[in-house]
Design an enzyme around this catalytic site. Structure first.
Site, PDB file in Angstrom:
ATOM      1  N   ASP A  87      13.261  59.752  -7.126  1.00  0.00           N
ATOM      2  CA  ASP A  87      14.060  58.691  -6.845  1.00  0.00           C
ATOM      3  C   ASP A  87      14.621  58.093  -7.842  1.00  0.00           C
ATOM      4  O   ASP A  87      14.171  58.270  -9.763  1.00  0.00           O
ATOM      5  CB  ASP A  87      13.373  57.429  -6.863  1.00  0.00           C
ATOM      6  CG  ASP A  87      13.474  55.876  -5.863  1.00  0.00           C
ATOM      7  OD1 ASP A  87      12.848  55.702  -5.140  1.00  0.00           O
ATOM      8  OD2 ASP A  87      14.477  55.983  -5.156  1.00  0.00           O
ATOM      9  N   ASP A 124      19.231  56.113  -4.972  1.00  0.00           N
ATOM     10  CA  ASP A 124      18.752  54.801  -4.811  1.00  0.00           C
ATOM     11  C   ASP A 124      19.854  53.451  -4.666  1.00  0.00           C
ATOM     12  O   ASP A 124      21.058  53.887  -6.014  1.00  0.00           O
ATOM     13  CB  ASP A 124      18.114  53.583  -6.271  1.00  0.00           C
ATOM     14  CG  ASP A 124      17.749  52.477  -5.856  1.00  0.00           C
ATOM     15  OD1 ASP A 124      16.794  51.774  -4.541  1.00  0.00           O
ATOM     16  OD2 ASP A 124      18.365  51.199  -6.228  1.00  0.00           O
ATOM     17  N   GLU A 142      20.969  57.310  -0.737  1.00  0.00           N
ATOM     18  CA  GLU A 142      20.276  55.518  -0.004  1.00  0.00           C
ATOM     19  C   GLU A 142      21.273  55.162   0.722  1.00  0.00           C
ATOM     20  O   GLU A 142      22.301  54.528  -0.674  1.00  0.00           O
ATOM     21  CB  GLU A 142      19.444  55.248  -1.165  1.00  0.00           C
ATOM     22  CG  GLU A 142      18.784  53.850   0.894  1.00  0.00           C
ATOM     23  CD  GLU A 142      18.631  52.547  -0.442  1.00  0.00           C
ATOM     24  OE1 GLU A 142      18.415  52.633  -1.596  1.00  0.00           O
ATOM     25  OE2 GLU A 142      17.547  51.711   0.166  1.00  0.00           O
ATOM     26  N   HIS A 196       9.055  51.549   1.895  1.00  0.00           N
ATOM     27  CA  HIS A 196       8.477  50.380   1.290  1.00  0.00           C
ATOM     28  C   HIS A 196       8.826  49.514   1.168  1.00  0.00           C
ATOM     29  O   HIS A 196       9.009  48.553   0.124  1.00  0.00           O
ATOM     30  CB  HIS A 196       8.607  50.889  -0.458  1.00  0.00           C
ATOM     31  CG  HIS A 196       9.901  51.090  -0.927  1.00  0.00           C
ATOM     32  ND1 HIS A 196      10.624  52.174  -0.438  1.00  0.00           N
ATOM     33  CD2 HIS A 196      10.987  51.062  -1.909  1.00  0.00           C
ATOM     34  CE1 HIS A 196      11.842  52.595  -0.659  1.00  0.00           C
ATOM     35  NE2 HIS A 196      12.334  51.420  -1.907  1.00  0.00           N
ATOM     36  N   ASP A 197      10.273  48.963   1.662  1.00  0.00           N
ATOM     37  CA  ASP A 197      11.348  48.269   2.526  1.00  0.00           C
ATOM     38  C   ASP A 197      11.251  47.531   3.387  1.00  0.00           C
ATOM     39  O   ASP A 197      11.703  46.425   3.354  1.00  0.00           O
ATOM     40  CB  ASP A 197      12.601  48.760   1.441  1.00  0.00           C
ATOM     41  CG  ASP A 197      12.982  48.263   0.274  1.00  0.00           C
ATOM     42  OD1 ASP A 197      13.959  49.807   0.586  1.00  0.00           O
ATOM     43  OD2 ASP A 197      12.350  48.457  -0.418  1.00  0.00           O
TER      44      ASP A 197
HETATM   45  O1  TEU Z   1      16.862  49.143  -2.019  1.00  0.00           O
HETATM   46  C1  TEU Z   1      18.392  49.006  -1.535  1.00  0.00           C
HETATM   47  C2  TEU Z   1      19.134  47.788  -0.216  1.00  0.00           C
HETATM   48  O2  TEU Z   1      20.178  47.878   0.057  1.00  0.00           O
HETATM   49  C3  TEU Z   1      17.526  47.104  -0.357  1.00  0.00           C
HETATM   50  O3  TEU Z   1      17.307  45.652  -0.991  1.00  0.00           O
HETATM   51  C4  TEU Z   1      17.288  46.720   1.125  1.00  0.00           C
HETATM   52  O4  TEU Z   1      19.138  45.986   1.067  1.00  0.00           O
HETATM   53  C5  TEU Z   1      16.870  45.552   1.673  1.00  0.00           C
HETATM   54  O5  TEU Z   1      15.483  45.779   0.915  1.00  0.00           O
HETATM   55  C6  TEU Z   1      16.954  44.982   3.127  1.00  0.00           C
HETATM   56  O6  TEU Z   1      16.417  46.732   3.623  1.00  0.00           O
HETATM   57  C7  TEU Z   1      16.626  50.042  -2.776  1.00  0.00           C
HETATM   58  C8  TEU Z   1      15.573  49.841  -3.237  1.00  0.00           C
HETATM   59  O7  TEU Z   1      14.748  50.796  -2.173  1.00  0.00           O
HETATM   60  C9  TEU Z   1      14.351  48.437  -2.958  1.00  0.00           C
HETATM   61  O8  TEU Z   1      13.103  48.846  -2.778  1.00  0.00           O
HETATM   62  C10 TEU Z   1      15.180  47.767  -3.833  1.00  0.00           C
HETATM   63  O9  TEU Z   1      14.539  46.819  -4.358  1.00  0.00           O
HETATM   64  C11 TEU Z   1      16.532  48.251  -4.616  1.00  0.00           C
HETATM   65  O10 TEU Z   1      17.363  49.385  -4.057  1.00  0.00           O
HETATM   66  C12 TEU Z   1      17.408  48.208  -6.011  1.00  0.00           C
HETATM   67  O11 TEU Z   1      17.336  48.876  -6.696  1.00  0.00           O
END
Ligand code: TEU
Length: 585
Positions: A121, A223, A282, A357-358
């Protein structure tokens, strides 16, 4: 990846008409099946309740047994874990809880010895506020690192509003008394945005990336990479302009910075083009019409791309991951995934995922995790992910059908996103209860619960106190109980992996949806040369009829998530959540 010998061959089932001998623009990252590991929740070996690299090393043979070609590992770098590693304090050291650089080297070698590539990542839109760069930058307006971040001097008056996604006030500028200035943080207060407009920042990042590639990693998942360029004239963005130009979505505004593609091309020329690696963006805030700007090969920027349009289906426009009371419609789902497949039909390359994970667990969000339909719908979603065009990213735990955690109490939530939203709602005088009801289904914690290895204490994840609650259903949903069951979700995943790996048509074949208006069935063909495959997925708990488009296909399926397939003539009677793939004659 596809063994060359099989390129001339065809599928795991009775060989059909030959696929074209030569498939243009073949790349390993187009053919790979990627397994995403959230290291914090994979396997703990030192009893601190947190997964670690030695846990991954211990499970390398399990990962190999899945048949996947690559692993995407969420951040493992030094971090105070304000956002579980997405706040990096040292890009070239391993987080203490996860282990040491020697552990990393052993893990990387272990993956490579098993023919598995490792994608890490890359979190460079922001760092941790505990990174040395920020400590220096914050210390004085004259410090050489001052302009590694974005600062607004207090004497210039309040800065123009920017949304802070993980800020309890929802704001992205935070006043810092040390130098009487505000710093920018699109995410948490401990995640200050790096100043990509500063060439010294970019060079430091490119050098760091190069050192990781020289260590032998095989790619980066980048990210929120669309956010890195900022319009440093700092215009005031009115609510009207945000609505009209960016659909009211700050993420879309953040993804429209003036130098974004200049920087991505520079990164490609200085680093990415020097190695045979995966460059996955992403795509937060990126709309369909902008997708090829990132991955059209001729632009020499990134290789493939995660979109968010699928994840937002069925959510309320209010945000906070609130659910639309009307639920979601399969017709919307089919439209989104068809559009994001078609946009990369001739140029660039896509990806496909349902969980990460999101996100909530895919079987709970898109399938049906009731005991009656849990297994069939898990297998149906697996069939979808591994038969669509674009690189599939399969989230750890979905191969055994792990389900949502459904936390009842705010004290059990750990995630900065959920916790900051709770604060924001209270600050607005809103009752959080209805939101918490939805968060049982939609909060990021749902996909982060520890892997369920077996039915022993703590699901075999840790001998300590797990960092996040373990799902109570680990007694019957765990890898060990599925290992030797030929009908298990785990062994269906393995079978589907082998079918994709031996079927170039499922990687490179053209995608064409059939019967688009069917509200319960998602069906599509994949064509390569004069051969076809038909994928038929019942996304409902009903038994439904599906008229096979023509008698082009062998009625004995390549794979089927039930023991039997039921036809009357050319009418297929699909059982609840039944999935089947048919090869052409
Ligand atoms: O996520 C980017 C992001 O846009 C997410 O936070 C999304 O907006 C939210 O979860 C709703 O779907 C990346 C990573 O995957 C996330 O784990 C991090 O928290 C975020 O960036 C900040 O680095």
């Amino acid at each position: 990846m596809l063994p060359i010998s099989l390129l001339a061959g065809f599928t795991a089932c009775k060989p059909s008409k030959k696929a074209p001998e030569e498939i243009p623009n073949r790349k390993w990252w187009k053919e790979a099946i990627v397994y995403q590991i959230y290291p914090r929740s994979f396997k703990d070996t030192d009893g601190d309740g947190i997964g670690d690299l030695r846990g991954i090393i211990e499970k390398l043979d399990y990962i190999k047994s899945l048949g996947v070609d690559a692993v995407w590992l969420n951040p493992i770098y030094a971090s105070p874990n304000a956002d579980n590693g997405y706040d990096i304090s040292d890009y070239e050291n391993i987080m203490e809880e996860f282990g040491t650089m020697d552990d990393f080297d052993e893990m990387l070698q272990g993956f490579h010895d098993r023919g598995i590539k490792l994608v890490m990542d890359l979190v460079v839109n922001h760092s941790s506020d505990e990174h040395e760069w920020f400590k220096q930058s914050r210390s004085s307006r004259k410090n050489p690192y001052r302009h590694f971040y974005h600062w607004w001097p207090a004497e210039d008056g309040p800065p123009p509003f920017r949304a802070g996604f993980f800020d309890p006030n929802g704001e992205a500028w935070l006043y810092d008394s040390t130098t009487q200035a505000y710093y920018l943080h699109y995410f948490g207060r401990k995640q200050p945005d790096l100043n990509w407009e500063n060439p010294l920042v970019r060079q430091e990042i490119y050098d760091m990336m190069t050192r990781w590639f020289e260590k032998g990693i095989d790619g980066f998942r980048m990210d929120v990479i669309p956010f890195i360029s900022k319009d440093t004239t700092w215009p005031m963005i009115t609510a009207k302009e945000l609505e009209e130009k960016h659909n009211g979505d700050w993420a879309r505004y953040y993804a429209s910075g003036p130098n974004l593609h200049t920087y991505l091309h520079e990164m490609n020329q200085k680093v990415l083009s020097q190695y045979d690696v995966m460059a996955l963006g992403e795509g937060a805030g990126v709309t369909l019409d902008k997708a090829l700007d990132f991955v059209d090969e001729e632009r020499e920027e990134l290789h493939l791309f995660f979109h968010f349009d699928g994840q937002s289906i069925g959510y309320s426009p209010e945000g906070y991951r609130r659910l639309d009371p009307q639920g979601w419609k399969l017709s919307d789902f089919k439209k989104v995934y068809t559009r994001w497949s078609d946009v990369f039909a001739d140029k660039g390359w896509g990806s496909i995922y349902l969980g990460n994970h999101d996100q909530p667990r895919m079987v709970s969000r898109w399938g049906n995790d009731s005991p009656e339909f849990w297994a069939a719908s898990s297998k149906m979603l697996t069939t979808f992910l591994l038969s669509m065009r674009g690189t599939p990213f399969f989230y750890f735990g979905d191969e055994i059908g792990m389900t949502n955690l459904r936390l009842d109490h705010m004290k059990d939530y750990k995630d900065i996103e959920t916790l900051s939203w709770y604060e924001q709602l209270l600050a607005k005088g809103k009752d959080p209860a209805p939101y918490m009801e939805d968060w049982k289904i939609t909060a990021r914690e749902n996909g982060r619960s520890p892997f369920q290895w077996n039915s022993s204490q703590n699901a075999g994840f840790t001998r300590g106190v797990p960092w996040l609650k373990i799902n109570d259903n680990y007694k019957y949903i765990n890898a060990e109980s599925q290992e030797d069951d030929p009908q298990s979700i785990l062994n269906y995943f393995r079978k589907m992996v082998q079918i994709r790996k031996t079927s170039p048509i499922l990687v490179y074949g053209n995608y064409q949806m059939v019967q688009p208006d069917h509200e319960q069935v998602y069906a599509y063909t994949r064509k390569l040369g004069d051969a076809q495959m038909l994928v038929v997925l019942n996304f409902s708990k009903d038994t439904v009829n599906f008229n096979m488009p023509t008698n082009t296909f062998q009625l004995n399926p390549v794979i089927n998530n039930y023991k039997k397939i039921n036809f009357t003539g050319s009418t297929l009677h699909l059982k609840p959540y039944q999935a089947a793939i048919f090869a052409s004659n």
